[in-house]
Design a protein around this motif. Structure first.
Motif, PDB file in Angstrom:
ATOM      1  N   ALA A   1       1.919   2.173   5.451  1.00  0.00           N
ATOM      2  CA  ALA A   1       0.795   1.659   6.231  1.00  0.00           C
ATOM      3  C   ALA A   1       0.553   2.512   7.479  1.00  0.00           C
ATOM      4  O   ALA A   1      -0.585   2.804   7.849  1.00  0.00           O
ATOM      5  CB  ALA A   1       1.055   0.203   6.628  1.00  0.00           C
ATOM      6  N   ALA A   2       1.629   2.929   8.126  1.00  0.00           N
ATOM      7  CA  ALA A   2       1.500   3.763   9.324  1.00  0.00           C
ATOM      8  C   ALA A   2       0.931   5.132   8.984  1.00  0.00           C
ATOM      9  O   ALA A   2       0.150   5.705   9.754  1.00  0.00           O
ATOM     10  CB  ALA A   2       2.860   3.915  10.002  1.00  0.00           C
ATOM     11  N   SER A   3       1.306   5.665   7.836  1.00  0.00           N
ATOM     12  CA  SER A   3       0.811   6.990   7.444  1.00  0.00           C
ATOM     13  C   SER A   3      -0.689   6.978   7.172  1.00  0.00           C
ATOM     14  O   SER A   3      -1.346   8.012   7.273  1.00  0.00           O
ATOM     15  CB  SER A   3       1.552   7.476   6.195  1.00  0.00           C
ATOM     16  OG  SER A   3       1.197   6.699   5.053  1.00  0.00           O
ATOM     17  N   ALA A   4      -1.232   5.823   6.846  1.00  0.00           N
ATOM     18  CA  ALA A   4      -2.648   5.719   6.568  1.00  0.00           C
ATOM     19  C   ALA A   4      -3.462   5.421   7.817  1.00  0.00           C
ATOM     20  O   ALA A   4      -4.683   5.518   7.803  1.00  0.00           O
ATOM     21  CB  ALA A   4      -2.909   4.637   5.518  1.00  0.00           C
ATOM     22  N   ASP A   5      -2.790   5.061   8.910  1.00  0.00           N
ATOM     23  CA  ASP A   5      -3.491   4.662  10.130  1.00  0.00           C
ATOM     24  C   ASP A   5      -3.598   5.814  11.122  1.00  0.00           C
ATOM     25  O   ASP A   5      -4.633   6.465  11.245  1.00  0.00           O
ATOM     26  CB  ASP A   5      -2.768   3.475  10.765  1.00  0.00           C
ATOM     27  CG  ASP A   5      -3.519   2.934  11.963  1.00  0.00           C
ATOM     28  OD1 ASP A   5      -4.717   3.219  12.088  1.00  0.00           O
ATOM     29  OD2 ASP A   5      -2.900   2.228  12.789  1.00  0.00           O
ATOM     30  N   LYS A   6      -2.514   6.105  11.841  1.00  0.00           N
ATOM     31  CA  LYS A   6      -2.492   7.170  12.837  1.00  0.00           C
ATOM     32  C   LYS A   6      -1.261   8.048  12.594  1.00  0.00           C
ATOM     33  O   LYS A   6      -0.266   7.954  13.314  1.00  0.00           O
ATOM     34  CB  LYS A   6      -2.479   6.597  14.243  1.00  0.00           C
ATOM     35  CG  LYS A   6      -3.726   5.794  14.586  1.00  0.00           C
ATOM     36  CD  LYS A   6      -3.650   5.247  16.002  1.00  0.00           C
ATOM     37  CE  LYS A   6      -4.915   4.472  16.346  1.00  0.00           C
ATOM     38  NZ  LYS A   6      -4.851   3.928  17.735  1.00  0.00           N
TER      39      LYS A   6
ATOM     40  N   ARG B   1      -5.648  12.157   4.357  1.00  0.00           N
ATOM     41  CA  ARG B   1      -6.023  11.612   5.668  1.00  0.00           C
ATOM     42  C   ARG B   1      -5.996  12.708   6.743  1.00  0.00           C
ATOM     43  O   ARG B   1      -6.908  12.823   7.572  1.00  0.00           O
ATOM     44  CB  ARG B   1      -5.066  10.491   6.049  1.00  0.00           C
ATOM     45  CG  ARG B   1      -5.227   9.965   7.482  1.00  0.00           C
ATOM     46  CD  ARG B   1      -6.653   9.478   7.725  1.00  0.00           C
ATOM     47  NE  ARG B   1      -6.924   9.275   9.140  1.00  0.00           N
ATOM     48  CZ  ARG B   1      -6.637   8.151   9.804  1.00  0.00           C
ATOM     49  NH1 ARG B   1      -6.061   7.133   9.164  1.00  0.00           N
ATOM     50  NH2 ARG B   1      -6.922   8.022  11.075  1.00  0.00           N
TER      51      ARG B   1
END
Length: 338
Positions: free
Chosen positions: A58-63, A84
């Motif tokens: 989830a973190a890798s897809a956000d920032k 991303r």
């Protein structure tokens, strides 16, 4: 009842820590991407010096750039992470060795498979390391930046010389009523300049310590400034030779030919480095080609080969003017690149 205890560990390579530091010194952001658990990934990350701020899918897809790495990632998560970063305008390099790395290796701008990688990983990568270890990755970065610098040198030099030659001949004909140099000397000029262009592939290009991008605006400004600077000096020499020194049209054409050769060689040295033109030595082939061109042009001008001869004080004065202009244009280049 405890009968035995078996410990398993995926230890980092001995050169991993030094590689990470070297890549960071080159301005590259290093992220660890692992399918292992968060605890295992954090332990490895601490050993190699990447950092301990790790996230999940989830973190890798956000920032993603706010983290030092990611754990518990599936192959599709690695693939989406690369996408991303690319979507954010980043040039992404990916290193891997397994089948699970293949999608991300394929998607990355520069996919690098290590020497012991699976066949699928090697087939998906753009670069395959042939020696054990990871240090060859530094050579990949250095090679890319050298090629970029050589391409940049060729591009800026080509634009500047085209502006100088085309404008000098066209405007010179309109103003003076004759071509600034003869057609036969233009043919010699093209051949000599092409020889230098070929040797640029062997040049000792300086490796930039920061990533560089293809900046058309910057290229145009530098090439335009050099072209206009050489053009102004060319018109000054043309005017002095015809109106002040009283040279014949044929002698003026010979002198302008020598000037164009001198300025073309100087442009090579001005554009091959971002710093002072004398700060980084060229390869032997580039040095020999540029020096050889200057010698040939001087011989043609002094001895009248394919053209009318010009006295040596005039030829040496032209060479001196080019050298003086080189220092001035080098200062202009530095200000434009600042």
């Amino acid at each position: 009842t405890m009968r035995g205890f078996l410990a398993l560990a995926d230890t980092p390579r001995e050169d991993a820590a030094s590689l990470i530091q070297t890549l960071r010194s080159l301005g590259i952001k290093v992220l660890m991407v692992s399918g292992d658990t968060l605890a295992s990934a954090r332990a490895v990350s601490k050993i190699v010096g990447i950092g301990e701020r790790l996230g999940d899918a989830a973190a890798s897809a956000d920032k993603p750039l706010e983290y030092h790495g990611f754990a518990s990632l599936y192959p599709e998560d690695k693939f989406k992470l690369v996408q991303r970063l690319q979507h954010d305008g980043r040039v992404v390099g990916m290193t891997g060795d397994g089948v699970n790395d293949a999608p991300a290796l394929k998607q990355a701008d520069v996919g690098i498979a290590v020497s012991a990688a699976s066949d699928v990983a090697k087939a998906s990568a753009r670069v395959v390391l042939t020696h054990p270890g990871l240090q060859d990755m530094v050579d990949v970065v250095h090679s890319g930046r050298r090629v970029y610098r050589r391409m940049l040198t060729w591009t800026i030099t080509k634009i500047a010389r085209t502006v100088e030659l085309a404008a000098l001949i066209t405007i010179g004909y309109i103003a003076a009523g004759f071509f600034a140099t003869s057609l036969s000397l233009i043919a010699v000029l093209v051949i000599l300049n092409d020889v230098v262009t070929i040797t640029l592939a062997t040049d000792r290009a300086q490796v930039s310590q920061v990533p560089e991008a293809w900046n058309v605006r910057e290229i145009g400004m530098v090439a335009g400034a050099l072209g206009i600077g050489w053009l102004a000096l060319g018109f000054l020499i043309l005017w002095l030779a015809r109106d002040r020194l009283g040279l014949t049209i044929e002698q003026v054409q010979t002198l302008i030919f020598a000037y164009l050769i001198y300025s073309a060689q100087a442009t090579i040295y001005l554009t091959r480095v971002r710093g002072r033109f004398w700060s980084f030595a060229p390869s032997q082939y580039v040095a020999a080609a540029t020096l050889g061109n200057a010698v040939i042009a001087t011989a043609i001008a002094l001895w009248g080969l394919f053209a009318a001869a010009v006295s040596w004080p005039v030829v040496l004065g032209t060479l001196g003017a080019v050298l003086a202009a080189t220092f001035l244009l080098d200062e202009v280049k530095l200000r434009l690149l600042a």
